[in-house]
Design an enzyme around this catalytic site. Structure first.
Site, short mmCIF file in Angstrom:
data_model
loop_
_atom_site.label_atom_id
_atom_site.label_comp_id
_atom_site.label_asym_id
_atom_site.label_seq_id
_atom_site.Cartn_x
_atom_site.Cartn_y
_atom_site.Cartn_z
N ASP A 100 0.87 -0.57 5.43
CA ASP A 100 0.03 0.89 5.53
C ASP A 100 -1.15 0.59 4.79
O ASP A 100 -0.98 1.47 3.85
CB ASP A 100 0.97 1.88 5.23
CG ASP A 100 0.44 3.05 5.86
OD1 ASP A 100 -0.49 3.17 6.67
OD2 ASP A 100 0.87 4.05 5.20
N ASP A 114 1.06 -1.14 -5.00
CA ASP A 114 0.11 -0.18 -4.80
C ASP A 114 -1.18 -0.59 -6.09
O ASP A 114 -0.60 -1.22 -7.16
CB ASP A 114 0.46 1.02 -4.74
CG ASP A 114 -0.71 1.90 -4.21
OD1 ASP A 114 -0.43 2.21 -2.81
OD2 ASP A 114 -1.59 2.28 -4.96
N CYS A 153 -5.13 2.72 10.18
CA CYS A 153 -5.62 4.18 10.55
C CYS A 153 -7.21 3.96 10.65
O CYS A 153 -7.69 5.18 10.78
CB CYS A 153 -5.08 5.15 9.45
SG CYS A 153 -6.02 4.48 7.78
N PHE A 183 0.87 -1.08 -0.02
CA PHE A 183 -0.02 0.17 0.10
C PHE A 183 0.95 1.23 -0.23
O PHE A 183 0.74 2.28 0.82
CB PHE A 183 -0.85 0.04 1.21
CG PHE A 183 -1.86 -1.51 1.32
CD1 PHE A 183 -2.99 -1.44 0.61
CD2 PHE A 183 -1.25 -2.27 2.30
CE1 PHE A 183 -3.41 -2.53 1.10
CE2 PHE A 183 -2.10 -3.40 2.52
CZ PHE A 183 -3.37 -3.54 1.93
#
Length: 400
Positions: A304, A255, A344, A233
């Site tokens: 991430d 990605d 997150c 990512f």
């Protein structure tokens, strides 16, 4: 002024200065507030509790901003509160090229307002009705305080819909910002590095780049000297860039976006780095499975991912997703190697996230040690009375 009466027994969070009042805590509304109006919040017995802003459509019906009955939430208050937030970032503002967050919503006493600085330009997000109706006041205050070259609005976050607001993107003042290189912040005890990244303030993720990971890039990079590093990512390559600056032997970036990988390549070139790098466009879940099938091995794997959980109903599915990518990653790490893993999603607590990684370690048959616990950069402070602001959590782990 409209008065919002709280149900008996629901006053405690308000007294303890939590800034959210949900609709289910409201007994009655005395008055007819318009979206974004200032309202007083009182207990059933009439005692005054706090003052905040009315939201007519959200389940978060009032966002509190003052516990001082003499404080008017007027334009003077708005300017002074923005100025206080900016003063808290004075260390980074000394460098005109640095990108940093200047206002972080509830944590800075300004519910729904985000202000990020990218060199001479500002990007704002007006995410509540209260801030949307005060847009001109916000912009005037920022112009007076910071004299930017331009102010661009990126109010395209999903939360706007809950406020009954459409997305709003475009130039609000001054010059339209170009794609520009910026310097990322470091901790107060570290010198500013020469790390630079391109920021596209008009179309980039969030307000341009992920400012919240700026210091975590360096913390993870410290483990990457002379390593074969896999950055999943990767987006604009913030972690890969830090790994390369630390002396990584080889980089692999994965990605789903070819455009993001192109931006990562540009950022490596911007920093004059020539680390051998492979760019892989594809779904990270599928790529990790393919690498496992091919028995690929790495010294460092970085995960991430984007936000997996947008509402409570999605939590169980998201935990499965986090476990899956961490399980696959653990199979790819050489003995004694490093897993740097992040979430997150605000609805995933630090404790739950650690339990997810533990479950992945058990299923992978690996012994995993936590070396460091990470959170968002200090320009994204967490107000003690508002722990929800601590949305980013990360672990740097040794894998045996």
């Amino acid at each position: 002024m409209t008065t919002v009466i709280i149900l008996p027994g629901r006053e405690r969070p308000i007294v303890q200065r939590h800034p959210w009042v949900f609709s289910g805590a409201i007994a009655e509304v005395r008055g007819n507030p318009a979206p974004g109006d200032v309202v007083d919040v009182c207990a059933k017995d009439g005692s005054w509790l706090a003052r905040g802003f009315w939201s007519s459509t959200s389940q978060l019906r009032v966002r509190l901003a003052s516990w001082d009955a003499t404080q008017s939430l007027d334009e003077t208050w708005l300017r002074e509160t923005i100025a206080r937030a900016v003063a808290g970032r004075e260390y980074w503002l000394q460098n005109p090229a640095i990108a940093c967050r200047l206002v972080f919503s509830e944590s800075d006493g300004l519910p729904g307002l985000i202000v990020d600085r990218y060199g001479c330009y500002l990007v704002i997000q007006l995410l509540t009705q209260a801030m949307a109706v005060r847009a001109d006041q916000v912009i005037a205050a920022l112009v007076d305080l910071l004299a930017p070259r331009g102010i661009y609005e990126r109010s395209d976050a999903e939360v706007r819909a809950k406020e009954g607001l459409p997305p709003a993107v475009g130039l609000r003042w001054g010059e339209t910002p170009p794609r520009l290189p910026v310097t990322l912040i470091t901790a107060l005890d570290q010198p500013v590095t020469k790390r630079r990244m391109f920021a596209d303030l008009q179309t980039g993720q969030k307000t341009g780049i992920y400012l919240d990971q700026a210091i975590n890039h360096l913390r993870v990079g410290a483990y990457c000297a002379d390593t074969d590093t896999l950055d999943c990512f990767s987006y604009a390559g913030g972690f890969a860039l830090a790994a390369a600056l630390a002396g990584a032997r080889q980089l692999t970036l994965v990605d789903a976006s070819a455009e993001a990988l192109g931006l990562a390549a540009d950022n490596l070139r911007l920093n004059n780095l020539s680390t051998p790098t492979t760019f892989v466009e594809g779904d990270v879940f599928q790529v990790l499975r393919r690498y496992r099938s091919d028995q690929r091995q790495f010294d460092v794997v970085i995960l991430d991912p984007p936000k997996f959980v947008h509402q409570q109903a999605h939590l169980q599915r998201a935990t499965r997703g986090y476990k899956d990518i961490n399980l696959q990653a653990l199979h790819l790490i050489r003995r004694g190697g490093i897993l740097a893993t992040f979430s997150c999603s605000g609805l995933v607590s630090a404790d739950l996230f650690q339990k997810i990684i533990f479950g992945a370690a058990v299923d992978a048959g690996r012994d995993v040690q936590i070396l460091e616990r990470l959170t968002q950069a200090p320009d994204h402070p967490v107000l003690l009375s508002f722990p929800e602001a601590e949305y980013l959590k990360g672990l740097i782990c040794r894998v045996w």
